[in-house]
Structures are given as C-alpha cells and as structure tokens.
Design an enzyme around this catalytic site. Structure first.
Site, mmCIF file in Angstrom:
data_model
loop_
_atom_site.group_PDB
_atom_site.id
_atom_site.type_symbol
_atom_site.label_atom_id
_atom_site.label_comp_id
_atom_site.label_asym_id
_atom_site.label_seq_id
_atom_site.Cartn_x
_atom_site.Cartn_y
_atom_site.Cartn_z
ATOM 1 N N CYS A 1 0.899 -1.346 -0.089
ATOM 2 C CA CYS A 1 0.133 0.146 -0.018
ATOM 3 C C CYS A 1 0.838 1.060 0.164
ATOM 4 C CB CYS A 1 -0.840 -0.117 1.101
ATOM 5 S SG CYS A 1 -1.859 -1.508 1.205
ATOM 6 N N HIS B 1 -3.331 6.901 2.757
ATOM 7 C CA HIS B 1 -3.822 5.774 2.401
ATOM 8 C C HIS B 1 -5.226 5.378 3.017
ATOM 9 C CE1 HIS B 1 -4.101 1.434 1.345
ATOM 10 N NE2 HIS B 1 -3.668 1.166 2.751
ATOM 11 N N ASN C 1 -10.263 -0.636 0.565
ATOM 12 C CA ASN C 1 -8.706 -0.187 0.339
ATOM 13 C C ASN C 1 -8.277 -1.024 -1.004
ATOM 14 O OD1 ASN C 1 -5.803 -0.678 0.564
ATOM 15 N ND2 ASN C 1 -5.946 -1.589 2.639
HETATM 16 O O1 UT7 Z 1 -3.334 -1.414 3.929
HETATM 17 C C1 UT7 Z 1 -2.906 -2.194 5.071
HETATM 18 C C2 UT7 Z 1 -4.011 -3.274 5.087
HETATM 19 N N1 UT7 Z 1 -4.598 -3.735 6.247
HETATM 20 C C3 UT7 Z 1 -5.131 -2.903 7.284
HETATM 21 O O2 UT7 Z 1 -5.237 -1.734 6.994
HETATM 22 C C4 UT7 Z 1 -5.777 -3.622 8.221
HETATM 23 C C5 UT7 Z 1 -5.818 -2.917 9.460
HETATM 24 N N2 UT7 Z 1 -6.731 -3.322 10.695
HETATM 25 C C6 UT7 Z 1 -8.082 -3.207 10.563
HETATM 26 O O3 UT7 Z 1 -8.509 -2.409 9.922
HETATM 27 C C7 UT7 Z 1 -8.820 -3.949 11.788
HETATM 28 O O4 UT7 Z 1 -8.084 -4.654 12.538
HETATM 29 C C8 UT7 Z 1 -9.943 -4.999 10.942
HETATM 30 C C9 UT7 Z 1 -11.120 -4.122 10.124
HETATM 31 C C10 UT7 Z 1 -9.247 -5.880 10.039
HETATM 32 C C11 UT7 Z 1 -10.568 -5.801 12.061
HETATM 33 O O5 UT7 Z 1 -11.264 -4.757 13.160
HETATM 34 P P1 UT7 Z 1 -10.900 -5.029 14.834
HETATM 35 O O6 UT7 Z 1 -11.764 -3.893 15.363
HETATM 36 O O7 UT7 Z 1 -9.636 -5.144 14.821
HETATM 37 O O8 UT7 Z 1 -11.821 -6.453 14.875
HETATM 38 P P2 UT7 Z 1 -11.397 -7.615 15.565
HETATM 39 O O9 UT7 Z 1 -10.149 -8.702 14.847
HETATM 40 O O10 UT7 Z 1 -10.666 -7.305 17.032
HETATM 41 O O11 UT7 Z 1 -12.448 -8.588 15.869
HETATM 42 C C12 UT7 Z 1 -13.363 -8.116 16.685
HETATM 43 C C13 UT7 Z 1 -14.603 -8.846 16.526
HETATM 44 C C14 UT7 Z 1 -14.215 -10.394 16.676
HETATM 45 O O12 UT7 Z 1 -15.191 -11.127 17.223
HETATM 46 P P3 UT7 Z 1 -15.228 -11.536 18.948
HETATM 47 O O13 UT7 Z 1 -14.083 -12.513 18.851
HETATM 48 O O14 UT7 Z 1 -15.119 -10.209 19.628
HETATM 49 O O15 UT7 Z 1 -16.564 -12.313 19.149
HETATM 50 C C15 UT7 Z 1 -14.330 -11.169 15.062
HETATM 51 O O16 UT7 Z 1 -14.361 -12.360 14.831
HETATM 52 O O17 UT7 Z 1 -15.052 -8.734 15.126
HETATM 53 C C16 UT7 Z 1 -15.386 -10.138 14.553
HETATM 54 N N3 UT7 Z 1 -15.007 -9.912 13.224
HETATM 55 C C17 UT7 Z 1 -16.286 -9.658 12.308
HETATM 56 N N4 UT7 Z 1 -17.494 -9.573 12.663
HETATM 57 C C18 UT7 Z 1 -18.370 -9.282 11.484
HETATM 58 C C19 UT7 Z 1 -13.897 -9.921 12.397
HETATM 59 N N5 UT7 Z 1 -14.359 -9.423 11.324
HETATM 60 C C20 UT7 Z 1 -15.818 -9.466 11.053
HETATM 61 C C21 UT7 Z 1 -16.515 -9.265 9.796
HETATM 62 N N6 UT7 Z 1 -17.924 -9.201 10.172
HETATM 63 N N7 UT7 Z 1 -15.947 -8.911 8.774
#
Ligand code: UT7
Length: 320
Positions: free
Chosen positions: A111, A247, A277
């Site tokens: 990115c 970005h 993204n």
């Molecule tokens: O260009 C660089 C590319 N990458 C990035 O920029 C990634 C940067 N990271 C992020 O944007 C975030 O970390 C994510 C959007 C990927 C994830 O968000 P988060 O707030 O860190 O969520 P999490 O991984 O802590 O998950 C929280 C909850 C979990 O459930 P439990 O364990 O609390 O029950 C996940 O299983 O949300 C759940 N979850 C979802 N629920 C619905 C994770 N993905 C999803 C989803 N839909 N797509």
C-alpha cells in the site's frame, strides 16, 4: 528541479460489491463493516486484470496532462497483484499506451507503493536522468483474497490510479520512506511454492494472510509519526497544509491520525466508503478525484502518506 504531478487518472472496475452482497456468503454484517472500517462498497474486477486497470488509468492521466506518450521516459507500476510474474505490468502499460521511449518496471511495496514510486522518480528527476515519467498504483487484490476469511476479504477493492510527473521548479518538497522487514509476516501472500516441480513441489498460489490488529497498531503509530517528521524537517506548519491524503485502509485509522497529527478530519479526504482499500491505488485514485472536482488547487500544499505490507511506509510533502 523537482517532480511535479501534471496530470492524474483513475480507473475502477464497473462491478460494485456492497457489504450486503458479502453477507450472502460470509458470516458478516453491514453495520459491523461500516462501523469498524468505514467501507460500504468496493469495486471488484470480473475479467479485467491489473494491467488493464493500470492502462486505463494511465490513458486518463496522459489525457489530463496533455502530453504525447512518446515524451514519457519512465513508467513505474506499483503493484502487489500483477497478472504475471514477468514481464512487468509496467511493460504491458508501456506497450499499450505507446510510450515507446520509456523504460518500464514494477515495484512491490504494497500500500506504500505509490509513494515509493514517487520517491524513485523524484530521485531520477533531481539527478537529471529523466524529465517526464508515469507512476501508477494498480491492484486486483480480489484475486488473492480468501473470500471465506471475513477478517481480511471485507477490506479490499480493485482499482488503479496514475500520475504523470514532470521536472519543474515546484512540486515534491520532500519524500520519506521506510521498511521493517522483521515484520514481513504481519501481512503477506505466497506467490509460488517454495519447492520446484523437479524435487517434488507442486505449483501453488496462496491467499493473503493478515494480522489485522498488528497492522492497525502499526498504522496508527507510524502515519502520524512520519507526517509529523516531514512537517518538522521541512519547517512546515500543519495549518499550512491544505490536504492530508492518507492511504485509505480504515476510517478509524484516518480519525486516529487526525487526532495525533492535530488536524481536523476536514483536511483528510475519504473515499474508502466507495472503494475499500485499493492498496497502492488508493492515494492516486483519491488525488484524481480531488483534482477533477476542484478540491486540489495549484499551489496547495499536500501531504501524502501510506503504509502496508513489508512492513513499509512513506510520506511526501508537495506543492500541487
Ligand atoms: O493497507 C493495509 C491493509 N490492512 C489494514 O489496514 C488492516 C488494519 N486493521 C483493521 O482495519 C482492523 O484490525 C480490522 C478491520 C481488520 C478488524 O477490526 P478490529 O476492530 O481489529 O476487529 P477484531 O479483529 O478485534 O475483531 C472483533 C470481533 C471479533 O469477534 P469476537 O472475537 O469479539 O467475538 C471478530 O471475530 O469482530 C469479529 N469480526 C467480524 N464480525 C463481522 C471480524 N471480522 C468481522 C466481519 N464481520 N467482517
């Protein structure tokens, strides 16, 4: 002499995939995606490859700049999702647009790729090697996503953005790029089997693997750090910069950056809601939108900043 952006272009595939469309086959939720990422929909390519997107964006940037493709001396495509390992996507672009006098190659910095490309071209222009070049960010990450992994596939979209760059008195003031290879496993995608067919391997293409939380932590720290560094090193007051084009990875990352840099959100343009993204393409797509709708005016001070797999990061301060 420095590098000045004299024309921009962008191209995204026609097909729109909404969060609700994803809910048809994935255990996810429109409200979750909007709240946690800011994304409402993204463009997904059906048949067009990365090179086709790059060519369309390049054609539009060349038309915007009003130059003859034969004037272009260098074509750089930043991509992590080239259609072929070789030749480069840049070779496809060079051939298709008739930039017959240009050298062409790809760079992979995920990115941060567009800023790496700008940094490289800036070096060539400052040293007098080239005067006119094209930097393109182009991706079809949809083809390397695991569409059963809700923690990564909901984030990304396909697209391309391009900038024609020419030697000028004003333009890029400073670029700043970096890499931390020790964090390579935070976000990666296997391209080939590590074994060859002769010794028992089989061809294998991998999917993207991402530790979202680690990338998030890195981004909210690194983006403000490098933006503040570039302001400090150039003696620029944050109020004197009209646009912080960051970005588009997650609106929560953008909001956190606004707080930590000490600027209002109005200075950070957002289009992640419509495109997700798009990796190396996100910054040039946004620049093209802003240039065409009149938000970017000649003489404006603009900061660009990106981060991604590598881990890589980059920032640039420029006069539009
Ligand atoms: O260009 C660089 C590319 N990458 C990035 O920029 C990634 C940067 N990271 C992020 O944007 C975030 O970390 C994510 C959007 C990927 C994830 O968000 P988060 O707030 O860190 O969520 P999490 O991984 O802590 O998950 C929280 C909850 C979990 O459930 P439990 O364990 O609390 O029950 C996940 O299983 O949300 C759940 N979850 C979802 N629920 C619905 C994770 N993905 C999803 C989803 N839909 N797509």
């Amino acid at each position: 002499m420095t590098a000045r952006i004299i024309g921009t272009g962008a191209y995204v595939p026609e097909r729109i995939v909404t969060n609700k469309d994803l809910m048809a086959f994935l255990d996810t939720d429109d409200a979750w995606i909007r709240e946690r990422t800011g994304i409402c929909e993204r463009r997904i390519s059906t048949e067009e490859g990365t090179s086709v997107l790059a060519i369309r964006a390049a054609e539009r940037a060349i038309a915007d700049a009003g130059i003859d493709p034969k004037e272009i001396e260098i074509v750089i495509v930043a991509t992590s999702s080239a259609d072929r390992s070789f030749p480069s996507a840049a070779s496809d672009v060079q051939g298709a647009i008739g930039a017959e006098n240009a050298v062409a190659f790809d760079i992979t910095a995920a990115c941060s790729g567009f800023i790496y490309g700008l940094h490289i071209l800036q070096g060539f222009i400052q040293s007098g090697i080239y005067r006119t070049g094209l930097v393109i960010g182009a991706e079809t990450l949809s083809k390397v996503l695991d569409w059963s992994d809700r923690s990564s596939c909901i984030l990304f979209g396909d697209g391309a953005g391009a900038a024609v760059i020419r030697a000028d008195e004003e333009g890029v003031i400073r670029t700043l790029v970096g890499t931390d290879g020790k964090k390579a496993d935070v976000l990666w995608c296997q391209a080939r089997s590590l074994r060859n067919c002769l010794t028992g391997g089989k061809p294998e293409l991998g999917f993207m693997v991402m530790d979202g939380k680690e990338v998030f932590k890195f981004a909210v720290k690194k983006v403000p750090e490098i933006v503040n560094q570039i302001l400090e090193e150039t003696g620029t007051a944050r109020e004197d910069v009209q646009h912080y084009v960051l970005h588009q990875a997650n609106t929560r990352i953008l909001e956190s950056a606004a707080r930590r840099i000490g600027i209002p959100m109005e200075k950070i343009p957002v289009n992640i809601d419509r495109y997700g993204n798009t990796s190396a393409a996100s910054i040039p797509i946004l620049l093209d939108e802003m240039s065409r709708d009149g938000r970017l005016k000649r003489g404006d001070k603009v900061i660009l900043s990106g981060f991604g797999a590598g881990l890589t990061w980059g920032a640039a301060l420029l006069t539009w």
